[in-house]
Scaffold this motif. Structure first.
Motif, PDB file in Angstrom:
ATOM      1  N   ARG A  13       0.846  -1.193   0.000  1.00 34.73           N
ATOM      2  CA  ARG A  13       0.000   0.000   0.000  1.00 34.73           C
ATOM      3  C   ARG A  13       0.877   1.236   0.000  1.00 34.73           C
ATOM      4  NH1 ARG A  13      -3.406  -1.001   5.191  1.00 34.73           N
ATOM      5  NH2 ARG A  13      -1.445  -1.951   5.724  1.00 34.73           N
ATOM      6  N   PRO A  14       0.508   2.253  -0.791  1.00 34.79           N
ATOM      7  CA  PRO A  14       1.314   3.479  -0.807  1.00 34.79           C
ATOM      8  C   PRO A  14       1.179   4.234   0.504  1.00 34.79           C
ATOM      9  CG  PRO A  14      -0.675   3.785  -2.098  1.00 34.79           C
ATOM     10  CD  PRO A  14      -0.628   2.333  -1.683  1.00 34.79           C
ATOM     11  N   ASP A  15       2.234   4.888   0.896  1.00 32.01           N
ATOM     12  CA  ASP A  15       2.200   5.725   2.089  1.00 32.01           C
ATOM     13  C   ASP A  15       1.604   7.064   1.694  1.00 32.01           C
ATOM     14  OD1 ASP A  15       2.543   7.012   4.482  1.00 32.01           O
ATOM     15  OD2 ASP A  15       4.717   7.163   4.324  1.00 32.01           O
ATOM     16  N   LEU A  16       0.361   7.308   2.097  1.00 34.40           N
ATOM     17  CA  LEU A  16      -0.331   8.522   1.702  1.00 34.40           C
ATOM     18  C   LEU A  16      -0.146   9.652   2.706  1.00 34.40           C
ATOM     19  CD1 LEU A  16      -3.660   6.928   0.429  1.00 34.40           C
ATOM     20  CD2 LEU A  16      -1.648   7.563  -0.890  1.00 34.40           C
ATOM     21  N   SER A  17       0.646   9.430   3.709  1.00 32.61           N
ATOM     22  CA  SER A  17       0.845  10.424   4.749  1.00 32.61           C
ATOM     23  C   SER A  17       2.162  11.153   4.535  1.00 32.61           C
ATOM     24  CB  SER A  17       0.860   9.745   6.110  1.00 32.61           C
ATOM     25  OG  SER A  17       1.256  10.637   7.114  1.00 32.61           O
ATOM     26  N   HIS A  18       2.220  12.393   4.984  1.00 33.68           N
ATOM     27  CA  HIS A  18       3.467  13.143   4.937  1.00 33.68           C
ATOM     28  C   HIS A  18       4.370  12.768   6.104  1.00 33.68           C
ATOM     29  CE1 HIS A  18       2.769  15.950   1.618  1.00 33.68           C
ATOM     30  NE2 HIS A  18       1.509  15.802   1.929  1.00 33.68           N
ATOM     31  N   GLY A  19       3.821  12.071   7.096  1.00 33.00           N
ATOM     32  CA  GLY A  19       4.616  11.560   8.186  1.00 33.00           C
ATOM     33  C   GLY A  19       4.899  12.534   9.309  1.00 33.00           C
ATOM     34  N   ASP A  20       4.610  13.803   9.145  1.00 31.30           N
ATOM     35  CA  ASP A  20       4.931  14.756  10.203  1.00 31.30           C
ATOM     36  C   ASP A  20       3.813  14.900  11.219  1.00 31.30           C
ATOM     37  OD1 ASP A  20       3.081  16.229   8.808  1.00 31.30           O
ATOM     38  OD2 ASP A  20       4.462  17.804   8.217  1.00 31.30           O
ATOM     39  N   GLY A  21       2.639  14.361  10.936  1.00 32.01           N
ATOM     40  CA  GLY A  21       1.534  14.382  11.880  1.00 32.01           C
ATOM     41  C   GLY A  21       0.743  15.674  11.908  1.00 32.01           C
ATOM     42  N   ASP A  22       1.329  16.789  11.506  1.00 33.17           N
ATOM     43  CA  ASP A  22       0.630  18.067  11.557  1.00 33.17           C
ATOM     44  C   ASP A  22      -0.577  18.106  10.625  1.00 33.17           C
ATOM     45  OD1 ASP A  22       2.208  19.147  13.481  1.00 33.17           O
ATOM     46  OD2 ASP A  22       3.446  20.322  12.114  1.00 33.17           O
ATOM     47  N   HIS A  23      -0.496  17.415   9.503  1.00 28.59           N
ATOM     48  CA  HIS A  23      -1.586  17.445   8.538  1.00 28.59           C
ATOM     49  C   HIS A  23      -2.870  16.844   9.112  1.00 28.59           C
ATOM     50  CE1 HIS A  23       0.604  19.026   5.127  1.00 28.59           C
ATOM     51  NE2 HIS A  23       1.599  18.216   5.413  1.00 28.59           N
ATOM     52  N   GLU A  24      -2.756  15.978  10.091  1.00 30.12           N
ATOM     53  CA  GLU A  24      -3.928  15.331  10.678  1.00 30.12           C
ATOM     54  C   GLU A  24      -4.692  16.270  11.603  1.00 30.12           C
ATOM     55  OE1 GLU A  24      -4.802  12.464   9.437  1.00 30.12           O
ATOM     56  OE2 GLU A  24      -2.947  12.496   8.278  1.00 30.12           O
ATOM     57  N   ARG A  25      -4.102  17.372  11.973  1.00 29.84           N
ATOM     58  CA  ARG A  25      -4.744  18.307  12.900  1.00 29.84           C
ATOM     59  C   ARG A  25      -5.515  19.406  12.201  1.00 29.84           C
ATOM     60  NH1 ARG A  25       0.126  20.256  16.512  1.00 29.84           N
ATOM     61  NH2 ARG A  25       0.321  21.412  14.592  1.00 29.84           N
ATOM     62  N   PHE A  26      -5.501  19.428  10.867  1.00 25.20           N
ATOM     63  CA  PHE A  26      -6.094  20.521  10.116  1.00 25.20           C
ATOM     64  C   PHE A  26      -7.158  20.055   9.136  1.00 25.20           C
ATOM     65  CE2 PHE A  26      -1.669  22.042  10.887  1.00 25.20           C
ATOM     66  CZ  PHE A  26      -1.982  23.101  11.724  1.00 25.20           C
ATOM     67  N   ALA A  27      -8.022  21.008   8.764  1.00 22.78           N
ATOM     68  CA  ALA A  27      -8.937  20.824   7.641  1.00 22.78           C
ATOM     69  C   ALA A  27      -8.222  21.399   6.417  1.00 22.78           C
ATOM     70  CB  ALA A  27     -10.242  21.570   7.888  1.00 22.78           C
ATOM     71  N   HIS A  28      -8.325  20.712   5.287  1.00 19.38           N
ATOM     72  CA  HIS A  28      -7.577  21.098   4.095  1.00 19.38           C
ATOM     73  C   HIS A  28      -8.499  21.545   2.976  1.00 19.38           C
ATOM     74  CE1 HIS A  28      -3.791  19.539   5.700  1.00 19.38           C
ATOM     75  NE2 HIS A  28      -4.557  18.630   6.279  1.00 19.38           N
ATOM     76  N   TYR A  29      -7.962  22.331   2.052  1.00 14.90           N
ATOM     77  CA  TYR A  29      -8.718  22.815   0.898  1.00 14.90           C
ATOM     78  C   TYR A  29      -8.618  21.804  -0.238  1.00 14.90           C
ATOM     79  CZ  TYR A  29      -9.124  27.576   2.850  1.00 14.90           C
ATOM     80  OH  TYR A  29      -9.426  28.666   3.607  1.00 14.90           O
ATOM     81  N   VAL A  30      -9.794  21.368  -0.717  1.00 14.69           N
ATOM     82  CA  VAL A  30      -9.909  20.429  -1.836  1.00 14.69           C
ATOM     83  C   VAL A  30     -11.143  20.848  -2.624  1.00 14.69           C
ATOM     84  CG1 VAL A  30     -10.266  18.014  -2.480  1.00 14.69           C
ATOM     85  CG2 VAL A  30      -8.907  18.550  -0.477  1.00 14.69           C
ATOM     86  N   LYS A  31     -11.142  20.650  -3.937  1.00 16.58           N
ATOM     87  CA  LYS A  31     -12.318  20.968  -4.745  1.00 16.58           C
ATOM     88  C   LYS A  31     -13.512  20.147  -4.267  1.00 16.58           C
ATOM     89  CE  LYS A  31     -10.158  22.406  -9.037  1.00 16.58           C
ATOM     90  NZ  LYS A  31     -10.142  22.236 -10.485  1.00 16.58           N
ATOM     91  N   LYS A  32     -14.679  20.799  -4.214  1.00 17.89           N
ATOM     92  CA  LYS A  32     -15.906  20.130  -3.751  1.00 17.89           C
ATOM     93  C   LYS A  32     -16.219  18.886  -4.561  1.00 17.89           C
ATOM     94  CE  LYS A  32     -18.169  24.214  -1.916  1.00 17.89           C
ATOM     95  NZ  LYS A  32     -19.311  25.123  -2.050  1.00 17.89           N
ATOM     96  N   ALA A  33     -16.021  18.952  -5.870  1.00 18.11           N
ATOM     97  CA  ALA A  33     -16.307  17.804  -6.733  1.00 18.11           C
ATOM     98  C   ALA A  33     -15.440  16.607  -6.358  1.00 18.11           C
ATOM     99  CB  ALA A  33     -16.098  18.174  -8.199  1.00 18.11           C
ATOM    100  N   LYS A  34     -14.204  16.866  -5.961  1.00 16.36           N
ATOM    101  CA  LYS A  34     -13.298  15.781  -5.573  1.00 16.36           C
ATOM    102  C   LYS A  34     -13.729  15.155  -4.242  1.00 16.36           C
ATOM    103  CE  LYS A  34     -10.562  15.920  -9.069  1.00 16.36           C
ATOM    104  NZ  LYS A  34     -10.502  14.812 -10.014  1.00 16.36           N
ATOM    105  N   ILE A  35     -14.247  15.986  -3.329  1.00 16.68           N
ATOM    106  CA  ILE A  35     -14.744  15.474  -2.052  1.00 16.68           C
ATOM    107  C   ILE A  35     -15.931  14.552  -2.304  1.00 16.68           C
ATOM    108  CG2 ILE A  35     -15.886  16.113   0.109  1.00 16.68           C
ATOM    109  CD1 ILE A  35     -13.001  16.773   0.268  1.00 16.68           C
TER     110      ILE A  35
END
Length: 87
Positions: free
Chosen positions: A16-38
């Motif tokens: 399985r690919p590692d989809l995480s950046h590994g620093d853990g900070d990304h898990e504490r935030f809401a991120h911007y993504v196009k609505k259609a992609k969500i």
């Protein structure tokens, strides 16, 4: 019940690919993504890519988390009206 020990050549590895950046900070935030992609991700379970580069399958309420500062900075630097209206 018996236990079988596999020789070294038959061991399976996790591919399985590692989809995480590994620093853990990304898990504490809401991120911007196009609505259609969500929406697509909710239906198909495919990962999305945030403006900051985080790749994940959304599964939580983004309103409960602060906005990712990196995503916010990128979003604010984008020219208005340059997209298809679903950012």
């Amino acid at each position: 019940m018996s236990t079988k020990i596999l020789p070294d050549g038959d061991t399976q590895t996790d591919v399985r690919p590692d989809l995480s950046h590994g620093d853990g900070d990304h898990e504490r935030f809401a991120h911007y993504v196009k609505k259609a992609k969500i929406t697509e991700s909710a239906v198909s379970g495919t990962p999305v890519i945030a403006l900051c580069g985080k790749v994940w399958v959304p599964n939580r309420d983004p309103k409960k988390f602060p906005v990712c500062p990196e995503c916010k900075e990128i979003y604010e630097s984008m020219k208005p009206g340059g997209g298809d209206g679903d950012e």
